[in-house]
Design a protein around this motif. Structure first.
Motif, PDB file in Angstrom:
ATOM      1  N   ILE A 190     -21.057 119.311 -47.307  1.00 29.14           N
ATOM      2  CA  ILE A 190     -21.230 118.546 -48.542  1.00 29.14           C
ATOM      3  C   ILE A 190     -19.898 118.410 -49.275  1.00 29.14           C
ATOM      4  CG2 ILE A 190     -22.346 118.532 -50.810  1.00 29.14           C
ATOM      5  CD1 ILE A 190     -24.723 119.981 -49.475  1.00 29.14           C
ATOM      6  N   MET A 191     -19.114 119.500 -49.314  1.00 28.69           N
ATOM      7  CA  MET A 191     -17.792 119.442 -49.939  1.00 28.69           C
ATOM      8  C   MET A 191     -16.892 118.432 -49.246  1.00 28.69           C
ATOM      9  SD  MET A 191     -17.073 123.489 -50.688  1.00 28.69           S
ATOM     10  CE  MET A 191     -15.316 123.199 -50.699  1.00 28.69           C
ATOM     11  N   MET A 192     -16.987 118.357 -47.919  1.00 30.59           N
ATOM     12  CA  MET A 192     -16.189 117.392 -47.170  1.00 30.59           C
ATOM     13  C   MET A 192     -16.523 115.971 -47.612  1.00 30.59           C
ATOM     14  SD  MET A 192     -16.367 116.527 -43.079  1.00 30.59           S
ATOM     15  CE  MET A 192     -18.086 116.033 -43.287  1.00 30.59           C
ATOM     16  N   VAL A 193     -17.799 115.661 -47.731  1.00 29.86           N
ATOM     17  CA  VAL A 193     -18.218 114.311 -48.126  1.00 29.86           C
ATOM     18  C   VAL A 193     -17.750 113.993 -49.540  1.00 29.86           C
ATOM     19  CG1 VAL A 193     -20.211 112.834 -48.574  1.00 29.86           C
ATOM     20  CG2 VAL A 193     -20.192 114.315 -46.562  1.00 29.86           C
ATOM     21  N   VAL A 194     -17.879 114.960 -50.449  1.00 32.22           N
ATOM     22  CA  VAL A 194     -17.428 114.762 -51.835  1.00 32.22           C
ATOM     23  C   VAL A 194     -15.916 114.538 -51.868  1.00 32.22           C
ATOM     24  CG1 VAL A 194     -17.168 115.867 -54.098  1.00 32.22           C
ATOM     25  CG2 VAL A 194     -19.335 116.066 -52.841  1.00 32.22           C
ATOM     26  N   LEU A 195     -15.178 115.306 -51.067  1.00 32.55           N
ATOM     27  CA  LEU A 195     -13.724 115.152 -51.004  1.00 32.55           C
ATOM     28  C   LEU A 195     -13.347 113.771 -50.494  1.00 32.55           C
ATOM     29  CD1 LEU A 195     -10.828 116.361 -51.080  1.00 32.55           C
ATOM     30  CD2 LEU A 195     -11.213 117.129 -48.729  1.00 32.55           C
TER      31      LEU A 195
END
Length: 346
Positions: free
Chosen positions: A198-203
């Motif tokens: 999820i952090m990857m997508v937000v980044l």
């Protein structure tokens, strides 16, 4: 080359002008891929998903999708930092070494001194940013080629990693829970998705917004498109390059956090090939190695393509040797396609 033209390389439209109706179908495709860098990779990803879903009924199961997303999380995060470097016509061979060094610093300082998770995490981000800043200083102050600079710092950071870690793995049980948080999962539609994914997508979303909607993003594209023309137009290209490498270092530190959660430990031997995998994702995702054209979303798609190919071929019973060969062919095809697209005529 103007900043506006650089933007159009990534945001669509027909910056080259001309009447599409008078072009051959192949020329129209060439112009389309030139103006929309992510269309090609997205089509490849869709075809790969359909093919592997037909070959293996297990491919689209929630458990397998979860596995692919977990495998892509680290490379996808690294690819964000690698993309902004390549957009400036540079390359960063040290990204994997920075990530592993940062993960060791985060984990070891917490395990050895009892430092709480948040300060340990912030210290890791500081180390990652400083490593990126060192790359940027060597490129901008000493005017050294990015390939040579990052090849050298790859060895420097890897040696520091082995020295500081004493070649020992730090177990997850010895770390604060915050450092392992990215490996925890939530249920989304029956699929277990890690917080790291999820952090990857937000980044990706945040960096895509910054590149498309801020002056800094426009300057990144312009610098990669034509360094000298950008400098003459008033852009402080050295400052742009320095900010890009420092930002990339911070992104690699985020990847280190994702990596710790992924393997539930911090190993000095982890991610040794991740620098090459990140470049692979960026190139397959449509970002030009010559700078000035590409998109962050494309790099995420590129990382997914690699993950889907390796996973799908494994489910189909294909030997690891041929999986590696398939990824190599993808790279060659992607670079060849980029060369063809760059020859687009008005």
């Amino acid at each position: 080359m103007s900043t506006t033209l650089s933007q159009s390389h990534s945001s669509g439209g027909n910056p080259l002008g001309g009447d599409d109706t008078k072009r051959s179908p192949l020329a129209r495709l060439q112009h389309l891929l030139h103006s929309q860098a992510t269309i090609g990779p997205a089509a490849v990803l869709l075809v790969a998903i359909v093919v592997f879903a037909v070959l293996s009924p297990r491919f689209l199961t929630p458990g397998n999708i979860s596995l692919i997303l977990q495998q892509v999380a680290v490379i996808g995060t690294l690819a964000v930092g690698q993309t902004i470097v390549i957009l400036t016509a540079g390359i960063d061979l040290s990204c994997g070494a920075i990530m592993v060094l940062t993960s060791i610093v985060m984990a070891k300082v917490a395990a050895d001194t009892g430092l709480p998770g948040l300060p340990a995490l912030l210290l890791g981000f500081l180390v990652g940013t400083l490593c990126g800043l060192l790359n940027g200083l060597l490129v901008t102050r000493l005017k050294l080629p990015p390939f040579i600079v990052t090849l050298g710092t790859l060895n420097v950071f890897f040696a520091l990693n082995l020295w500081y870690s004493e070649s020992a793995t730090i177990r997850g049980t010895d770390m604060p829970s915050l450092l392992l948080w990215t490996g925890q999962t939530i249920n989304l539609g029956g699929t277990r998705v890690t917080y790291g994914s999820i952090m990857m997508v937000v980044l990706v979303a945040a960096m895509a917004f910054a590149l498309k909607n801020t002056a800094w993003g426009r300057h990144v594209y312009a610098t990669g498109d034509d360094l000298e023309a950008s400098r003459l137009s008033g852009i402080r290209t050295a400052r742009v390059l320095l900010s890009v490498y420092a930002t990339a270092g911070a992104v690699y530190a985020l990847a280190a956090w994702v990596l710790i959660g992924r393997i539930a430990s911090a190993s000095p031997q982890a991610g040794q090939m991740d620098n090459l995998d990140s470049i692979t994702a960026v190139v397959i995702g449509g970002t030009s190695l010559f700078g000035g054209r590409g998109a962050i979303v494309g790099s995420l798609i590129g990382a997914l393509i690699v993950g889907v190919f390796r996973n799908g071929l494994a489910l189909a019973g294909v030997d690891v040797l041929w999986q590696t060969l398939a990824v190599g062919v993808l790279i060659i095809v992607a670079v060849s396609l980029d060369q063809w697209i760059r020859k687009v005529k008005p």
